[in-house]
Structure formats: structure tokens, C-alpha cells
Design a protein around this motif. Structure first.
Motif, PDB file in Angstrom:
ATOM      1  N   ASP A  62       0.820  -1.215   0.000  1.00  0.00           N
ATOM      2  CA  ASP A  62       0.000   0.000   0.000  1.00  0.00           C
ATOM      3  C   ASP A  62       0.852   1.262   0.000  1.00  0.00           C
ATOM      4  O   ASP A  62       0.334   2.367  -0.123  1.00  0.00           O
ATOM      5  N   ARG A  63       2.148   1.108   0.159  1.00  0.00           N
ATOM      6  CA  ARG A  63       3.016   2.286   0.068  1.00  0.00           C
ATOM      7  C   ARG A  63       2.993   2.832  -1.358  1.00  0.00           C
ATOM      8  O   ARG A  63       2.819   2.086  -2.316  1.00  0.00           O
ATOM      9  N   MET A  64       3.208   4.128  -1.469  1.00  0.00           N
ATOM     10  CA  MET A  64       3.282   4.730  -2.801  1.00  0.00           C
ATOM     11  C   MET A  64       4.363   4.020  -3.605  1.00  0.00           C
ATOM     12  O   MET A  64       5.379   3.586  -3.048  1.00  0.00           O
ATOM     13  N   VAL A  65       4.169   3.972  -4.896  1.00  0.00           N
ATOM     14  CA  VAL A  65       5.163   3.331  -5.761  1.00  0.00           C
ATOM     15  C   VAL A  65       6.518   4.031  -5.622  1.00  0.00           C
ATOM     16  O   VAL A  65       7.573   3.376  -5.577  1.00  0.00           O
ATOM     17  N   LEU A 107     -11.640  15.462  -4.446  1.00  0.00           N
ATOM     18  CA  LEU A 107     -10.974  15.695  -3.166  1.00  0.00           C
ATOM     19  C   LEU A 107      -9.452  15.685  -3.298  1.00  0.00           C
ATOM     20  O   LEU A 107      -8.743  16.103  -2.378  1.00  0.00           O
ATOM     21  N   ALA A 108      -8.965  15.201  -4.412  1.00  0.00           N
ATOM     22  CA  ALA A 108      -7.515  15.007  -4.570  1.00  0.00           C
ATOM     23  C   ALA A 108      -6.685  16.254  -4.245  1.00  0.00           C
ATOM     24  O   ALA A 108      -5.702  16.159  -3.492  1.00  0.00           O
ATOM     25  N   PRO A 109      -7.027  17.422  -4.769  1.00  0.00           N
ATOM     26  CA  PRO A 109      -6.174  18.586  -4.467  1.00  0.00           C
ATOM     27  C   PRO A 109      -6.088  18.880  -2.973  1.00  0.00           C
ATOM     28  O   PRO A 109      -5.038  19.303  -2.478  1.00  0.00           O
ATOM     29  N   PHE A 110      -7.182  18.640  -2.280  1.00  0.00           N
ATOM     30  CA  PHE A 110      -7.178  18.865  -0.830  1.00  0.00           C
ATOM     31  C   PHE A 110      -6.258  17.860  -0.131  1.00  0.00           C
ATOM     32  O   PHE A 110      -5.412  18.233   0.692  1.00  0.00           O
ATOM     33  N   ASP A 149      -0.719   9.003  -7.433  1.00  0.00           N
ATOM     34  CA  ASP A 149      -0.783   8.169  -6.223  1.00  0.00           C
ATOM     35  C   ASP A 149      -2.217   8.123  -5.693  1.00  0.00           C
ATOM     36  O   ASP A 149      -2.719   7.070  -5.296  1.00  0.00           O
ATOM     37  N   TYR A 150      -2.842   9.287  -5.684  1.00  0.00           N
ATOM     38  CA  TYR A 150      -4.185   9.365  -5.095  1.00  0.00           C
ATOM     39  C   TYR A 150      -5.210   8.600  -5.924  1.00  0.00           C
ATOM     40  O   TYR A 150      -5.934   7.746  -5.393  1.00  0.00           O
ATOM     41  N   VAL A 151      -5.244   8.870  -7.214  1.00  0.00           N
ATOM     42  CA  VAL A 151      -6.325   8.284  -8.025  1.00  0.00           C
ATOM     43  C   VAL A 151      -6.102   6.801  -8.328  1.00  0.00           C
ATOM     44  O   VAL A 151      -7.024   6.130  -8.786  1.00  0.00           O
ATOM     45  N   THR A 152      -4.897   6.310  -8.078  1.00  0.00           N
ATOM     46  CA  THR A 152      -4.666   4.872  -8.272  1.00  0.00           C
ATOM     47  C   THR A 152      -4.691   4.095  -6.961  1.00  0.00           C
ATOM     48  O   THR A 152      -4.545   2.874  -6.971  1.00  0.00           O
ATOM     49  N   SER A 153      -4.863   4.795  -5.843  1.00  0.00           N
ATOM     50  CA  SER A 153      -4.852   4.094  -4.554  1.00  0.00           C
ATOM     51  C   SER A 153      -6.108   3.249  -4.409  1.00  0.00           C
ATOM     52  O   SER A 153      -7.145   3.528  -5.016  1.00  0.00           O
ATOM     53  N   ARG A 154      -6.006   2.217  -3.609  1.00  0.00           N
ATOM     54  CA  ARG A 154      -7.130   1.284  -3.509  1.00  0.00           C
ATOM     55  C   ARG A 154      -8.253   1.866  -2.651  1.00  0.00           C
ATOM     56  O   ARG A 154      -8.027   2.727  -1.797  1.00  0.00           O
ATOM     57  N   TYR A 155      -9.414   1.337  -2.908  1.00  0.00           N
ATOM     58  CA  TYR A 155     -10.564   1.746  -2.110  1.00  0.00           C
ATOM     59  C   TYR A 155     -10.550   1.007  -0.783  1.00  0.00           C
ATOM     60  O   TYR A 155     -10.361  -0.213  -0.739  1.00  0.00           O
ATOM     61  N   ILE A 156     -10.779   1.731   0.274  1.00  0.00           N
ATOM     62  CA  ILE A 156     -11.034   1.117   1.568  1.00  0.00           C
ATOM     63  C   ILE A 156     -12.504   0.727   1.619  1.00  0.00           C
ATOM     64  O   ILE A 156     -12.879  -0.360   2.052  1.00  0.00           O
ATOM     65  N   LEU A 157     -13.325   1.642   1.189  1.00  0.00           N
ATOM     66  CA  LEU A 157     -14.760   1.400   1.031  1.00  0.00           C
ATOM     67  C   LEU A 157     -15.200   2.378  -0.057  1.00  0.00           C
ATOM     68  O   LEU A 157     -15.263   3.570   0.185  1.00  0.00           O
ATOM     69  N   ARG A 207     -10.875   6.257  -0.542  1.00  0.00           N
ATOM     70  CA  ARG A 207      -9.578   5.695  -0.910  1.00  0.00           C
ATOM     71  C   ARG A 207      -8.646   5.643   0.299  1.00  0.00           C
ATOM     72  O   ARG A 207      -8.864   6.314   1.310  1.00  0.00           O
ATOM     73  N   LEU A 208      -7.595   4.873   0.135  1.00  0.00           N
ATOM     74  CA  LEU A 208      -6.601   4.734   1.197  1.00  0.00           C
ATOM     75  C   LEU A 208      -6.135   6.093   1.710  1.00  0.00           C
ATOM     76  O   LEU A 208      -6.059   6.333   2.909  1.00  0.00           O
ATOM     77  N   TRP A 209      -5.865   7.000   0.799  1.00  0.00           N
ATOM     78  CA  TRP A 209      -5.297   8.287   1.202  1.00  0.00           C
ATOM     79  C   TRP A 209      -6.346   9.273   1.693  1.00  0.00           C
ATOM     80  O   TRP A 209      -6.007  10.396   2.075  1.00  0.00           O
TER      81      TRP A 209
END
Lengths: 114, 438
Positions: free
Chosen positions: A42-45, B215-218, B246-254, B258-260
Motif C-alpha cells: 500500500d506504500r506509494m510506488v 478531493l484530490a487537491p485537498f 498516487d491518489y487516483v490509483t490508490s485502492r478503495y477502503i470502502l 480511498r486509502l489516502w
């Protein structure tokens, strides 16, 4: 026989947070045996890349945890393994067609040349 | 020592008028421990208790006060990892250590009594046995100092984390939800991910337009501000700057969370020193005056808050805070709302109408220049998302901005008032701070 091992980082590698049982020396040995290696976390690439660069270990892939299936699509191997420490590792490994091995649960056998 | 049970310190109603102690109470010091991901279970100088003592020492040193001057201690005695957090929140049944770590106190929980004993604070006369979370504790301390229950009060917020699945122990770790839990926690945890945020956030996107990833810019800016916060987790652990990819490719928690969008649980502690304005002026740092404190705790219609409820609640909180401080939206220079999940912050921003942001405007505002160097330095402290789940960067940044000591985060706009909080939409508190007492 081509073998691919994907490593989770936190809780799996010694450099993770928390540290895991897989030492970087073990990873180097795997790389030396010609095993296709990389990380899936889950860490950034960019963070994964930095870790491997800092330890001077050439890896073939660095992917996010939910993108493990892309590794299988990219690399041809006879055996695919993902080593991790949580049920999320198991979930994504099994969903992606990898055999899941819990950190420390006899994973050393993967280092035995085929 | 003063009994706490009957003390009515909350300001949780409209119509109370301007706070009677406005500008007569001040924050004179703060201190942070290191922010670790978890306690490593072996380093006794890195326990939650040791870190709380360290934070207190730093806060006292910052203010220039000695232990004998401390006459109030307010410390949150509960575990942030949740009572049912299992191994992540309870050391037992593992064997304890030599005193003072011969119980959960100091390992997974810290209270005023434990701290007073360990720090030999002999002159404490106000130390409530129970205390709420930091969002309300700062109000509790402000009122106690204003009312004269104490004059020099440490407020400590420990946020512990051990190895294990955070908030997923005990019944939450079982495969079946039995009894009433089948209705309230069918997936093992009833928390911010699902019930507080996802449904109202989706409602928000439907009502006002926009998509989750707006929400990404925030979130990216929170990480940027966090990397400029020297004590925070990201800055002290070489966490790279989060990128849009990083943000838009992070996995969904629910999905769509997203994770971030979620903060990172940590093991850390922070302390603040509240005192009278008169005393603060004699201390080491420029006083940061308390202009108002307020709390709210709304009864929910059901287990699932909806957007209309959240907007009503946050509107109430804004009216209440502005009334008690005597200020309006246009008077607020620094705005550090809570961001434990990125999906909730827009509700606060729009309720308080900071920089003219009204209902439905948040995503466009995020897409504008919200950097600390820019005209709208939103959440300049980086919040939990940029620093880890300490729930305190909102307060520390506000203090530093008003002092003019925020370093690389120092805003370029006026910094004479600051509004900060740890709160959910339904319960919590807000604090208004000022560079000047009036």
C-alpha cells in the motif's frame, strides 16, 4: 522453472514498519537465484522504488496492493507467490492467482533452487 | 482536588452570547512527542506514557513554567484505538512491566493521575478523572482557567497504537455479528468510513455535482503541509509527497473512500499549556488568546446520518462559534478543521463559510490555490492526513501561525485569528484563537 515472488513491505520486510521477518539479504539471495522479485504494498510506488534503490536491489516490479494482477499479466512464470502479513495480502494474492505465504511461515523453501 | 462531575463547563447551546472569558485565557505553550507508527513493545522510553511526559515537558519548556506551577491537568484517559480494538488497544493479557508500566496506564492509556504521579506535580488542584477527546478538552481547559478552577493547566492528548488491527479486535474481529450487532456493526466496525462519510459524501456529490476524486487537491495539499510540519509522521518518516497519480490509483477502503482519504494511526502524544491571559503575558512566548470554545453533540435520527442532518449540525456549530467569539466568517484568518477522513472536511468548510465558500462550493475551492503561500491557505497545519492521527496539528498550527513561528507553513495572508477543531459532524468541539485578546 521460473518463479516470481512478490513482497509486501510493512510487517513483511525487515525495513517495513513494523519490521518483518524477511531480511534484505534474503531478498538479495532470491534475486541472485534468478527469481523474479518485486514489491506489492500500500506504500506509494515512489516509496517502494526508494526502498529498493536505497538497498541497491534491482527489482522487476513495484505495484500497489490491489494491482498485483498486473504483475501476473506482465511476467511469465511457472509459480507466483506473494508473501505478506495480513488478510488483505491474502485477499489480493488469491484474487490475482498468486499463492499466498504468511511472513515467517516456512517461506525459506522458496529460496531453494528448482 | 476539585471534583469534576458537577462542573458545567460546556458551551453547547445557541443564545449564550459572547463567551464571558473571551481573551482572558491563553495558550502559552505546546509540546509534541515523536510520532511513531506503533509502540515497538520494547523501548520503554517510547511508550505512550513516556511520550506524554515528554510532551508535557516540552509544553512547559515552551511556556517557561516549572512543574510546581502546574495546578491543572486534563488528560484524555481513553484509547484512541477503541475499547474493542483488541491487541491494538490493550496490552493485556500479555504480562506487564515494572512500575510505572505495571498496568494499562502508561502503555495503552494515560490519565491525569498517572501523569501527576510520574511527573511529581505536587500543586495540582484540578485534575478530572474523566475527560473527553481533544476537541472538547481544550474547551474544558479554557473554561476551567476562566472560572478559576486552576491557573496553569496542562492538556494532554495521547494517541496510542500497538501492533495489531486497529479497531478490529474483540467482537469486531469475529466472523459473525451477533444480536444487535447484526444491525449496528455488520461488517465488524461502525466507524467513520462507512456511516459518517460515505453515504453523505455520495449524497453531496449527487446534490452539488462533482466526483469523489475532486478531493484530490485537498488531500495532496494536506500531505504537502504535513511535510512542512517538523514533528509530524510524514516529515519524520521520509514519506514521499503524495501525487495525483498516487491518489487516483490508490485502492478503495470502502468505495469511493480511498486509502489516502484516511488518516494513519500513530503512537504519539501532545500537550498544551492553558493559563490566564495575565500570566501568559509574563511567560516565554507571545500569548495566543482563547476567544471562544464550543461543543456539540447531536442526537442522530438513526445509525446513518444523512447529508441534510450533517449540514444542519455543522451550520449550528458555525453559528454557535461565531456567536460566542463575536466574530464572523470574514474575520477568520486561519482555518484548521478536522480531516480524519477527507470526505468530512467539506462540510465544515462550507458551514463556516471560510473565504466565502458556501454549500456546494468546496470542490471548486479545493481546485483553486489552497497552498500556504497562496491567498486561501486552507488547513495550513496539514491535519491528520499530513501528520498522522494525532488530532492535534490543527491546534498546534493555529498557535504557530498566530505566533508567526510556522516556518515554511507560515501563511502570507493576515494571521490574527484562527479557528480549529477535532470534531465529527455530530459531536466534538471548536476553538477560536486570537493573536490579540479583543
Amino acid at each position: 522453472m521460473a518463479r516470481l515472488i512478490s513482497f509486501d513491505i510493512d510487517g513483511t520486510l525487515e525495513v517495513g514498519d513494523p519490521p518483518g521477518a524477511i531480511t534484505m539479504a534474503m531478498v538479495r539471495i532470491a534475486e541472485g537465484l534468478g527469481i523474479i522479485i518485486g514489491s506489492c504494498s500500500d506504500r506509494m510506488v515512489s516509496d517502494q522504488t526508494r526502498i529498493w534503490r536505497d538497498h541497491r536491489i534491482p527489482v522487476q516490479f513495484t505495484v500497489l496492493k490491489h494491482q498485483l494482477d498486473t504483475v501476473k499479466a506482465q511476467f511469465a512464470a511457472d509459480e507466483y507467490y506473494h508473501i505478506g502479513d495480513t488478510n488483505m495480502d491474502r485477499f489480493y494474492a488469491e484474487r490475482s492467482g498468486f499463492k499466498f505465504l504468511l511472513t515467517g511461515a516456512g517461506v525459506e523453501r522458496l529460496w531453494i533452487p528448482q | 482536588m476539585t471534583a469534576q462531575s458537577q462542573y458545567r463547563w460546556r458551551r453547547d447551546k445557541e443564545g449564550l452570547g459572547v463567551w464571558e472569558h473571551r481573551g482572558k485565557v491563553a495558550v502559552a505553550g505546546y509540546g509534541h512527542s515523536p510520532v511513531d507508527r506503533r509502540w515497538d513493545e520494547t523501548s520503554m522510553d517510547q511508550t505512550l506514557g513516556a511520550y506524554s511526559i515528554l510532551a508535557c515537558q516540552k509544553a512547559m519548556a515552551d511556556a517557561g513554567v516549572t512543574p510546581d506551577q502546574i495546578d491543572g491537568v486534563i488528560c484524555c484517559p481513553t484509547t484512541i484505538a477503541g475499547a474493542s480494538g483488541g491487541a491494538a488497544s490493550n496490552w493485556a493479557p500479555r504480562p506487564f512491566f515494572d512500575p510505572p508500566y505495571d498496568s494499562e496506564w502508561g502503555l495503552t492509556r494515560v490519565n491525569a493521575q498517572w501523569l501527576i504521579k510520574q511527573m511529581n506535580l505536587r500543586n495540582v488542584k484540578y485534575a478530572p478523572a474523566s475527560a473527553p477527546t481533544i476537541g472538547e478538552m481544550v474547551g474544558m481547559a479554557s473554561q476551567a482557567v476562566g472560572d478559576g478552577l486552576c491557573t496553569t493547566c496542562l492538556v494532554i492528548y495521547p494517541t496510542g497504537n500497538l501492533t495489531g488491527r486497529y479497531r478490529r479486535g474483540g467482537e469486531n474481529a469475529e466472523d459473525y455479528a451477533k444480536g444487535e450487532r447484526q444491525w449496528t456493526v455488520p461488517w465488524g466496525n461502525h466507524g467513520g468510513n462507512d456511516f459518517i462519510n460515505i453515504f453523505p459524501h455520495n449524497e453531496y456529490c449527487l446534490k452539488y455535482g462533482g466526483a469523489h476524486d475532486d478531493l484530490a487537491p485537498f488531500v495532496i495539499n494536506q500531505h504537502r503541509n504535513g511535510l512542512m510540519t517538523p514533528w509530524g509522521f510524514n516529515a519524520t518518516h521520509d514519506v514521499p509527497q503524495l501525487t495525483l497519480e498516487d491518489y487516483v490509483t490508490s485502492r478503495y477502503i470502502l468505495n469511493p473512500l480511498r486509502l489516502w482519504d484516511c488518516d494513519r494511526p500513530v503512537n504519539a502524544s501532545a500537550a498544551y499549556l492553558f493559563t490566564t491571559a495575565d500570566r501568559a503575558r509574563e511567560m516565554q512566548q507571545p500569548p495566543v488568546y482563547v476567544l471562544n470554545h464550543s461543543q456539540h453533540n447531536f442526537k442522530q435520527r438513526s445509525t446513518q446520518p444523512m447529508l441534510d442532518e450533517i449540514e444542519t449540525w455543522t451550520d449550528f456549530a458555525a453559528r454557535q462559534m461565531y456567536e460566542g467569539s463575536g466574530l464572523s466568517a470574514g474575520d477568520v484568518d486561519i482555518f484548521n478543521p478536522y480531516d480524519g477522513y477527507s470526505t468530512m472536511t467539506q462540510f465544515y468548510l462550507e458551514a463556516f463559510q471560510w473565504h466565502g465558500v458556501k454549500r456546494g462550493d468546496a470542490f471548486a475551492f479545493y481546485a483553486d490555490d489552497i497552498r500556504v503561500e497562496g491567498p486561501h491557505p486552507f488547513s495550513s497545519g496539514g491535519g491528520n492526513l499530513g501528520n498522522g492521527r494525532t488530532r492535534t496539528s490543527m491546534y498546534t498550527d493555529s498557535i504557530e501561525q498566530l505566533r508567526g513561528t510556522a516556518g515554511r507553513r507560515q501563511v502570507k495572508v493576515r494571521a490574527e485569528t484562527a479557528l480549529c477543531a477535532f470534531t465529527t459532524p455530530s459531536s466534538g468541539g471548536w476553538l477560536m484563537l486570537g493573536k490579540y485578546p479583543s
